[in-house]
Design a protein around this motif. Structure first.
Motif, PDB file in Angstrom:
ATOM      1  N   SER A  49       0.892  -1.181  -0.107  1.00  0.00           N
ATOM      2  CA  SER A  49       0.019  -0.105  -0.225  1.00  0.00           C
ATOM      3  C   SER A  49       1.078   1.092   0.304  1.00  0.00           C
ATOM      4  O   SER A  49       0.762   1.924  -0.418  1.00  0.00           O
ATOM      5  N   ALA A  50       2.299   1.652   0.983  1.00  0.00           N
ATOM      6  CA  ALA A  50       2.690   2.378   0.859  1.00  0.00           C
ATOM      7  C   ALA A  50       3.666   2.920  -0.544  1.00  0.00           C
ATOM      8  O   ALA A  50       3.398   3.793  -0.610  1.00  0.00           O
ATOM      9  N   THR A  53       1.478   4.070  -2.923  1.00  0.00           N
ATOM     10  CA  THR A  53       0.988   5.460  -2.516  1.00  0.00           C
ATOM     11  C   THR A  53       2.202   6.326  -3.153  1.00  0.00           C
ATOM     12  O   THR A  53       1.820   7.499  -3.599  1.00  0.00           O
ATOM     13  N   ALA A  56       2.002   7.036  -6.715  1.00  0.00           N
ATOM     14  CA  ALA A  56       0.994   7.891  -7.167  1.00  0.00           C
ATOM     15  C   ALA A  56       1.560   9.132  -7.099  1.00  0.00           C
ATOM     16  O   ALA A  56       1.199  10.043  -7.625  1.00  0.00           O
ATOM     17  N   GLY A  57       2.434   9.951  -5.864  1.00  0.00           N
ATOM     18  CA  GLY A  57       3.302  10.740  -5.590  1.00  0.00           C
ATOM     19  C   GLY A  57       3.838  11.195  -6.796  1.00  0.00           C
ATOM     20  O   GLY A  57       3.793  11.865  -7.614  1.00  0.00           O
ATOM     21  N   THR A  95      -3.906   4.023  -8.608  1.00  0.00           N
ATOM     22  CA  THR A  95      -2.342   3.823  -7.617  1.00  0.00           C
ATOM     23  C   THR A  95      -3.390   3.939  -6.383  1.00  0.00           C
ATOM     24  O   THR A  95      -3.250   3.963  -5.430  1.00  0.00           O
ATOM     25  N   ASN A  96      -3.516   5.522  -6.545  1.00  0.00           N
ATOM     26  CA  ASN A  96      -4.420   5.357  -4.752  1.00  0.00           C
ATOM     27  C   ASN A  96      -5.619   4.676  -4.649  1.00  0.00           C
ATOM     28  O   ASN A  96      -5.282   4.728  -3.091  1.00  0.00           O
ATOM     29  N   SER A  99      -4.050   1.387  -3.126  1.00  0.00           N
ATOM     30  CA  SER A  99      -3.412   2.167  -2.256  1.00  0.00           C
ATOM     31  C   SER A  99      -4.190   1.853  -1.190  1.00  0.00           C
ATOM     32  O   SER A  99      -4.380   1.201   0.547  1.00  0.00           O
ATOM     33  N   VAL A 100      -5.434   3.033  -0.761  1.00  0.00           N
ATOM     34  CA  VAL A 100      -6.633   2.954  -0.233  1.00  0.00           C
ATOM     35  C   VAL A 100      -7.208   1.456   0.348  1.00  0.00           C
ATOM     36  O   VAL A 100      -7.470   1.017   1.592  1.00  0.00           O
ATOM     37  N   VAL A 114      -2.249   6.554   5.651  1.00  0.00           N
ATOM     38  CA  VAL A 114      -1.929   6.964   4.199  1.00  0.00           C
ATOM     39  C   VAL A 114      -3.331   7.843   3.117  1.00  0.00           C
ATOM     40  O   VAL A 114      -2.511   8.525   2.600  1.00  0.00           O
ATOM     41  N   THR A 117      -0.882  11.086   3.557  1.00  0.00           N
ATOM     42  CA  THR A 117       0.243  11.647   3.078  1.00  0.00           C
ATOM     43  C   THR A 117      -0.343  11.767   1.430  1.00  0.00           C
ATOM     44  O   THR A 117       0.080  12.323   1.044  1.00  0.00           O
ATOM     45  N   ILE A 118      -1.316  10.763   1.390  1.00  0.00           N
ATOM     46  CA  ILE A 118      -1.540  11.031  -0.636  1.00  0.00           C
ATOM     47  C   ILE A 118      -2.530  12.292  -0.189  1.00  0.00           C
ATOM     48  O   ILE A 118      -1.809  12.994  -1.662  1.00  0.00           O
TER      49      ILE A 118
END
Length: 281
Positions: A49-50, A53, A56-57, A95-96, A99-100, A114, A117-118
């Protein structure tokens, strides 16, 4: 464009090496903070998941950086037109969502971290990276938060504080170096990063100051007997000497090649720091 090239472009925009590092950062943070064996399923899902994230970042950063990347990073896929902005936005949202979805059933606190962070990565890319020091602090804080996230996954967040501080400081240095590296592109877009606002010399002094704080901090876990001698050996033989080498390169000149090398060494140094903490725990 054929399918294989399209898939490769999708992977490339996520910066897979950074994504992989994020995955292992969380794995290691769980392993070094756990007071009892953490379920392998939790380790894998939390870390993956990280990683999504982080992917996505990186995507949202490239979406907002197309103009400056034409000068500073002309080989990035959006600059080259290998994929469109619409495709990048779709990949960012996907991707977000992944992750969620992965972390939603693990823990509410992990889900909150999470989500925060997003949001922080989006605000950074859209607004904060244009401002002096604030954007650097946000990215460094997000990196440190990855360790706190791993600590919560292992139900022992207090044990994540030292590695989180280490990650925060070394990434703050790297972010400052990258701002010097990106000055030409950033100045053309009227960004007010620290090197543009205060100059290269003051930026070097700030990097030196943060590096001194970081080197001093590396002694703390050993002096307080938080970590064993294995940690101290790796820190003294590899991590701190490489930090000093980065400072030497930084003060030699402002050549693009030197700055890119410093950034790579700092990234490698973070990995070495993680190894030191893991072996010394």
């Amino acid at each position: 464009m054929n399918l294989s090239k399209q898939i490769f472009a999708y992977i490339r925009i996520t910066r897979p090496l950074n994504v992989l590092i994020t995955f292992f950062v969380v794995v290691v943070s769980i392993l070094i903070t756990q007071s009892h064996q953490t379920d392998i399923f939790i380790i894998f899902l939390a870390s993956l998941s990280a990683a999504f994230t982080a992917a996505a970042g990186n995507i949202i950063n490239d979406i907002y950086d197309v103009k400056t990347d034409k000068v500073s990073h002309p080989n990035r896929v959006l600059v080259l037109g290998v994929i469109t902005k619409n495709e990048a936005w779709f990949l960012y949202l996907a991707t977000n969502f992944i992750s969620v979805f992965m972390v939603a059933n693990l823990s509410w606190i992990l889900l909150v971290i999470v989500f925060i962070t997003i949001v922080m990565l989006f605000i950074y890319s859209a607004y904060l990276k244009k401002l002096p020091l604030i954007g650097n602090l946000v990215i460094a804080a997000i990196t440190g938060l990855a360790f706190i996230y791993g600590g919560f996954a292992a139900n022992n967040p207090n044990a994540a504080i030292v590695p989180a501080v280490f990650a925060f400081l070394i990434n703050l240095i790297r972010e400052m170096v990258k701002d010097i590296q990106d000055m030409d592109g950033d100045s053309k877009l009227n960004y007010k990063t620290f090197p543009i606002w205060f100059g290269i010399d003051k930026s070097k002094w700030l990097i030196l100051l943060i590096s001194i704080v970081l080197i001093g901090f590396t002694f703390y876990p050993f002096v307080t007997q938080l970590y064993k001698v294995e940690y101290f050996i790796i820190i003294m033989v590899m991590v701190n000497p490489l930090l000093i080498l980065c400072l030497k390169f930084l003060y030699d000149d402002k050549k693009e090649k030197n700055l890119a090398l410093i950034s790579k060494i700092l990234k490698m140094n973070m990995v070495l720091g993680l190894i030191a903490i893991y072996l010394g725990k």
